[in-house]
Motif scaffolding. Structure first.
Motif, short mmCIF file in Angstrom:
data_model
loop_
_atom_site.label_atom_id
_atom_site.label_comp_id
_atom_site.label_asym_id
_atom_site.label_seq_id
_atom_site.Cartn_x
_atom_site.Cartn_y
_atom_site.Cartn_z
N ASN A 1 0.85 -1.19 0.00
CA ASN A 1 0.00 0.00 0.00
C ASN A 1 0.88 1.23 0.00
N SER A 2 1.08 1.80 -1.20
CA SER A 2 1.86 3.02 -1.35
C SER A 2 0.97 4.10 -1.98
N ALA A 3 -0.25 4.21 -1.45
CA ALA A 3 -1.27 5.06 -2.06
C ALA A 3 -1.21 6.52 -1.62
N GLY A 4 -0.20 6.89 -0.87
CA GLY A 4 0.00 8.31 -0.53
C GLY A 4 -1.16 8.89 0.26
N LEU A 5 -1.81 9.89 -0.30
CA LEU A 5 -2.93 10.55 0.37
C LEU A 5 -4.07 9.57 0.65
N HIS A 6 -4.16 8.52 -0.14
CA HIS A 6 -5.25 7.55 -0.02
C HIS A 6 -4.84 6.31 0.77
N ALA A 7 -3.63 6.30 1.33
CA ALA A 7 -3.13 5.10 2.01
C ALA A 7 -3.99 4.67 3.19
N PRO A 8 -4.47 5.60 4.05
CA PRO A 8 -5.35 5.14 5.13
C PRO A 8 -6.63 4.48 4.61
N LYS A 9 -7.20 5.04 3.56
CA LYS A 9 -8.42 4.47 2.97
C LYS A 9 -8.16 3.06 2.46
N VAL A 10 -7.04 2.85 1.78
CA VAL A 10 -6.70 1.53 1.26
C VAL A 10 -6.46 0.57 2.42
N SER A 11 -5.74 1.00 3.43
CA SER A 11 -5.47 0.16 4.59
C SER A 11 -6.77 -0.27 5.27
N ASN A 12 -7.71 0.66 5.36
CA ASN A 12 -8.98 0.36 6.03
C ASN A 12 -9.85 -0.61 5.23
N MET A 13 -9.56 -0.78 3.94
CA MET A 13 -10.29 -1.79 3.16
C MET A 13 -9.98 -3.20 3.64
N LEU A 14 -8.82 -3.37 4.26
CA LEU A 14 -8.32 -4.69 4.59
C LEU A 14 -8.27 -4.97 6.09
N LEU A 15 -7.75 -4.03 6.86
CA LEU A 15 -7.57 -4.26 8.28
C LEU A 15 -8.91 -4.21 9.02
N PRO A 16 -9.04 -4.93 10.14
CA PRO A 16 -10.28 -4.89 10.91
C PRO A 16 -10.55 -3.50 11.47
N SER A 17 -11.80 -3.24 11.83
CA SER A 17 -12.23 -1.88 12.20
C SER A 17 -11.46 -1.33 13.39
N ASP A 18 -11.02 -2.19 14.31
CA ASP A 18 -10.29 -1.68 15.47
C ASP A 18 -8.87 -1.24 15.11
N ARG A 19 -8.46 -1.48 13.86
CA ARG A 19 -7.14 -1.03 13.40
C ARG A 19 -7.26 -0.01 12.26
N HIS A 20 -8.44 0.56 12.10
CA HIS A 20 -8.63 1.55 11.06
C HIS A 20 -7.87 2.84 11.40
N LEU A 21 -7.46 3.53 10.35
CA LEU A 21 -6.64 4.72 10.48
C LEU A 21 -7.42 5.97 10.09
N GLY A 22 -7.11 7.06 10.76
CA GLY A 22 -7.66 8.35 10.37
C GLY A 22 -6.80 8.99 9.29
#
Length: 406
Positions: A228-249
């Motif tokens: 995941n090297s999506a820059g400005l969109h990296a948290p959004k991409v990460s949140n597609m995969l990681l469970p909700s308790d590990r979601h990023l702002g």
């Protein structure tokens, strides 16, 4: 649109080693993603897909920066920012010496810079910075106010400056093209106009749903490893995969740049032959509104620092507000006294992806985050890859490769 560097038959070609369509998929075609793609594709038997939502590589943060080769002097010694910036800088200069850039011309100039001090407190900071440089083994020297006047007569440094001789400027467009060329020549597959909208992980393989630009149609690809090297969109991409308790702002900070257009034309060479930086904000959250020039000698100032309330990268307004001109003028006047308010014109802006909020950034240093996520083998997250990301890009790519080949 996916442009194939090799036929799309990865299951057959690599079936003895990989169980998916690709060995690695890199999401995000900024300079860092392009460098990672190239570095991974150069590994024997890898079959890498580089996905970019725009029609060209390097269209977002990569295209909106100062084009500075940073020396790596502002960051703690044990930080990734310091280590990867210094290593990335060395790789750039070594590539020029060895002729590595001969296939793609990448213009650069090692011009150096002054970090200037206007009072005793700022000069004490420069002394600390100089000590850090010695600890990092990065060249620097303290110079007097007279030394600054002798070399840059129009620049004010009332209490002296720190000279950083290994700072430079580079054509970021051509540097990105260099990595793209490496990637494609090695047989990598480039997917432009391809936006990832969903990710699943099951039985050691990642399934990505991808939407092509100007289309509602989705298609799927699978990969053994995901970056995941999506820059400005990296948290959004990460949140597609990681469970909700590990979601990023998502925390975003805008930096606006200003062109220099005085009524009476003054050549850049008569103002300075070095980049000019003020003392930075605490924790290096911003390096201040500095003076840079491009390879054609065109002077510009910026970026400033403006935290955004926007928490969705697709909603960013890149327009430079005329209200930013006055505070920029006040900051610049401290080291360039002859500037007039009418000499500055809004030019362009860039957005920095931050790992900390504005309040948190006042209290703590924010480093790059580059990690394989627990419970998701082969999923490497890159978060908060802001400045000095361009300088560090090649070293970041090697670091990511090292995660896979430790």
């Amino acid at each position: 649109m996916i442009r194939y560097g090799r036929q799309f038959c990865a299951r057959k070609v690599l079936g003895f080693r990989y169980k998916s369509d690709f060995s690695h998929v890199v999401i995000g075609g900024g300079i860092v993603g392009a460098a990672i793609g190239a570095e991974l594709q150069l590994v024997e038997m890898n079959n890498v897909l580089l996905l970019e939502r725009h029609g060209q590589l390097g269209m977002e943060t990569t295209a909106r920066n100062s084009e500075v080769i940073h020396a790596g002097i502002y960051y703690p010694k044990d930080s990734l920012k310091a280590q990867l910036c210094i290593k990335g800088k060395s790789k750039i200069y070594d590539a020029f010496k060895k002729g590595t850039f001969s296939s793609v011309q990448v213009p650069f100039k090692k011009c150096g810079k002054y970090v200037v001090a206007q009072d005793e407190q700022e000069y004490e900071y420069l002394q600390q910075l100089h000590s850090r440089c010695q600890d990092l083994e990065v060249p620097s020297r303290l110079v007097s106010a007279k030394d600054v006047r002798d070399s840059c007569a129009l620049i004010e440094a009332k209490h002296g400056a720190l000279e950083s001789p290994t700072t430079g400027i580079i054509s970021v467009h051509d540097y990105t093209l260099f990595f793209q060329t490496q990637f494609e020549n090695a047989g990598g597959t480039l997917g432009l106009n391809s936006e990832v909208v969903h990710i699943d992980y099951s039985h050691g393989s990642y399934t990505l749903q991808i939407r092509e630009a100007d289309s509602d149609d989705l298609f799927e690809i699978t990969t053994d490893n995901l970056v995941n090297s999506a820059g400005l969109h990296a948290p959004k991409v990460s949140n597609m995969l990681l469970p909700s308790d590990r979601h990023l702002g998502t925390y975003l900070a805008k930096g606006s740049y200003f062109s220099y257009q005085p009524e009476n034309h003054i050549s850049t060479k008569s103002i300075t032959n070095k980049l000019i930086y003020p003392c930075p904000n605490p924790n290096a959250a911003s390096l201040g509104t500095h003076l840079t020039f491009d390879l054609g000698g065109q002077l510009r100032f910026g970026p400033d620092l403006e935290w955004l309330n926007c928490h969705e990268a697709d909603s960013i307004d890149y327009a430079v507000s005329t209200e930013n001109v006055v505070p920029a003028y006040e900051a610049i006047k401290r080291y360039f006294p002859m500037i007039e308010p009418g000499d500055l014109q809004p030019a362009y802006s860039g957005i920095r992806p931050k790992n900390l909020s504005q309040e948190q950034s006042r209290e703590a240093f924010s480093d790059f985050i580059i990690r394989e996520e627990e419970g998701f083998p082969g999923f490497v997250n890159l978060l908060g890859i802001e400045s000095p990301g361009v300088t560090a890009s090649w070293a970041i790519a090697e670091y990511v490769k090292g995660i896979y080949h430790a």
